[in-house]
Design a protein around this motif. Structure first.
Motif, PDB file in Angstrom:
ATOM      1  N   VAL A 154       0.849  -1.191   0.000  1.00 55.69           N
ATOM      2  CA  VAL A 154       0.000   0.000   0.000  1.00 55.69           C
ATOM      3  C   VAL A 154       0.886   1.242   0.000  1.00 55.69           C
ATOM      4  CG1 VAL A 154      -1.872  -1.139   1.262  1.00 55.69           C
ATOM      5  CG2 VAL A 154      -0.141   0.123   2.532  1.00 55.69           C
ATOM      6  N   LYS A 155       0.273   2.382  -0.317  1.00 54.39           N
ATOM      7  CA  LYS A 155       0.991   3.658  -0.239  1.00 54.39           C
ATOM      8  C   LYS A 155      -0.005   4.783  -0.069  1.00 54.39           C
ATOM      9  CE  LYS A 155       1.164   5.163  -4.974  1.00 54.39           C
ATOM     10  NZ  LYS A 155       1.802   6.349  -5.505  1.00 54.39           N
ATOM     11  N   THR A 156       0.517   5.934   0.296  1.00 57.23           N
ATOM     12  CA  THR A 156      -0.334   7.121   0.340  1.00 57.23           C
ATOM     13  C   THR A 156      -0.506   7.608  -1.092  1.00 57.23           C
ATOM     14  OG1 THR A 156       1.632   8.479   0.741  1.00 57.23           O
ATOM     15  CG2 THR A 156       0.344   7.846   2.666  1.00 57.23           C
ATOM     16  N   ASN A 157      -1.689   8.146  -1.411  1.00 61.97           N
ATOM     17  CA  ASN A 157      -1.896   8.647  -2.769  1.00 61.97           C
ATOM     18  C   ASN A 157      -1.583  10.132  -2.860  1.00 61.97           C
ATOM     19  OD1 ASN A 157      -4.147   9.731  -1.511  1.00 61.97           O
ATOM     20  ND2 ASN A 157      -5.603   9.008  -3.033  1.00 61.97           N
ATOM     21  N   VAL A 204      -5.389  12.664   2.464  1.00 57.45           N
ATOM     22  CA  VAL A 204      -4.650  11.647   1.714  1.00 57.45           C
ATOM     23  C   VAL A 204      -5.207  10.277   2.071  1.00 57.45           C
ATOM     24  CG1 VAL A 204      -2.365  10.618   1.391  1.00 57.45           C
ATOM     25  CG2 VAL A 204      -2.592  13.086   1.652  1.00 57.45           C
ATOM     26  N   ASN A 205      -5.335   9.417   1.052  1.00 60.91           N
ATOM     27  CA  ASN A 205      -5.860   8.060   1.249  1.00 60.91           C
ATOM     28  C   ASN A 205      -4.727   7.042   1.231  1.00 60.91           C
ATOM     29  OD1 ASN A 205      -8.534   9.105   1.068  1.00 60.91           O
ATOM     30  ND2 ASN A 205      -8.348   9.078  -1.145  1.00 60.91           N
ATOM     31  N   ILE A 206      -4.981   5.900   1.873  1.00 57.23           N
ATOM     32  CA  ILE A 206      -4.076   4.756   1.768  1.00 57.23           C
ATOM     33  C   ILE A 206      -4.687   3.840   0.720  1.00 57.23           C
ATOM     34  CG2 ILE A 206      -3.000   2.822   2.986  1.00 57.23           C
ATOM     35  CD1 ILE A 206      -2.217   5.662   4.025  1.00 57.23           C
ATOM     36  N   VAL A 207      -3.916   3.552  -0.341  1.00 57.82           N
ATOM     37  CA  VAL A 207      -4.444   2.765  -1.461  1.00 57.82           C
ATOM     38  C   VAL A 207      -3.613   1.499  -1.678  1.00 57.82           C
ATOM     39  CG1 VAL A 207      -5.404   4.784  -2.633  1.00 57.82           C
ATOM     40  CG2 VAL A 207      -3.102   4.057  -3.176  1.00 57.82           C
ATOM     41  N   ALA A 208      -4.283   0.476  -2.218  1.00 64.30           N
ATOM     42  CA  ALA A 208      -3.614  -0.780  -2.562  1.00 64.30           C
ATOM     43  C   ALA A 208      -2.726  -0.558  -3.797  1.00 64.30           C
ATOM     44  CB  ALA A 208      -4.635  -1.864  -2.843  1.00 64.30           C
ATOM     45  N   ILE A 221      -9.125   2.212  -2.358  1.00 69.65           N
ATOM     46  CA  ILE A 221      -8.863   2.974  -1.142  1.00 69.65           C
ATOM     47  C   ILE A 221      -9.122   2.070   0.055  1.00 69.65           C
ATOM     48  CG2 ILE A 221      -9.570   4.933   0.271  1.00 69.65           C
ATOM     49  CD1 ILE A 221     -10.291   6.382  -2.357  1.00 69.65           C
ATOM     50  N   LEU A 222      -8.085   1.857   0.863  1.00 72.90           N
ATOM     51  CA  LEU A 222      -8.202   1.002   2.035  1.00 72.90           C
ATOM     52  C   LEU A 222      -8.434   1.811   3.307  1.00 72.90           C
ATOM     53  CD1 LEU A 222      -5.359  -1.557   1.258  1.00 72.90           C
ATOM     54  CD2 LEU A 222      -7.749  -1.586   0.536  1.00 72.90           C
ATOM     55  N   LEU A 223      -7.999   3.063   3.306  1.00 73.34           N
ATOM     56  CA  LEU A 223      -8.227   3.975   4.423  1.00 73.34           C
ATOM     57  C   LEU A 223      -8.348   5.377   3.844  1.00 73.34           C
ATOM     58  CD1 LEU A 223      -8.431   4.505   7.471  1.00 73.34           C
ATOM     59  CD2 LEU A 223      -5.943   4.657   7.515  1.00 73.34           C
ATOM     60  N   GLU A 224      -9.518   5.973   4.037  1.00 73.61           N
ATOM     61  CA  GLU A 224      -9.791   7.280   3.449  1.00 73.61           C
ATOM     62  C   GLU A 224      -9.419   8.402   4.403  1.00 73.61           C
ATOM     63  OE1 GLU A 224     -13.564   9.481   1.261  1.00 73.61           O
ATOM     64  OE2 GLU A 224     -13.661   7.350   1.724  1.00 73.61           O
TER      65      GLU A 224
END
Length: 116
Positions: free
Chosen positions: A66-69, A108-112, A98-101
């Motif tokens: 995952v990473k920040t977008n 910033v979201n945490i995305v797969a 988006i795994l954490l909005e």
């Protein structure tokens, strides 16, 4: 006080020198506007992108990258990592999901970063 920052906007790696009291007026050594902007930002309010992994159940592997977008303030890195470490997802997950909005209200979201 003078400070020298190596720009990472492109492979040139310009050494930008600026005065900590008046960075906008004193920046020198950059070869493009992005270099000046980067150096001033790095001096006044450094931002970072985070890459990590999250537990996934029912996936091919036990963790998914995952990473920040977007960029988050450098001082929030450890707090954001604590939030990332709380995440556990179920397969299937698509790259970009988006795994954490809006982590910690940063926008910033945490995305797969992988399908699994």
């Amino acid at each position: 006080m003078l400070k020298t920052i190596t720009c990472i906007c492109c492979p040139k790696g310009c050494l930008v020198t600026l005065d900590t009291d008046k960075p906008e007026e004193t920046a020198k050594g950059f070869n493009c506007p992005q270099g000046k902007e980067y150096a001033i930002g790095e001096l006044t309010h450094p931002m970072r992108t985070i890459s990590s992994t999250v537990e996934i159940k029912g996936g091919l592997h036990p963790r998914i990258p995952v990473k920040t977008n977007g960029n988050i303030p450098k001082e929030k890195i450890f707090e954001v990592m604590e939030e990332i470490n709380k995440i556990s997802v179920e397969s299937p997950v698509k790259c970009g999901d988006i795994l954490l909005e809006d982590v910690l209200g940063t926008g910033v979201n945490i995305v797969a970063c992988r399908n699994m």
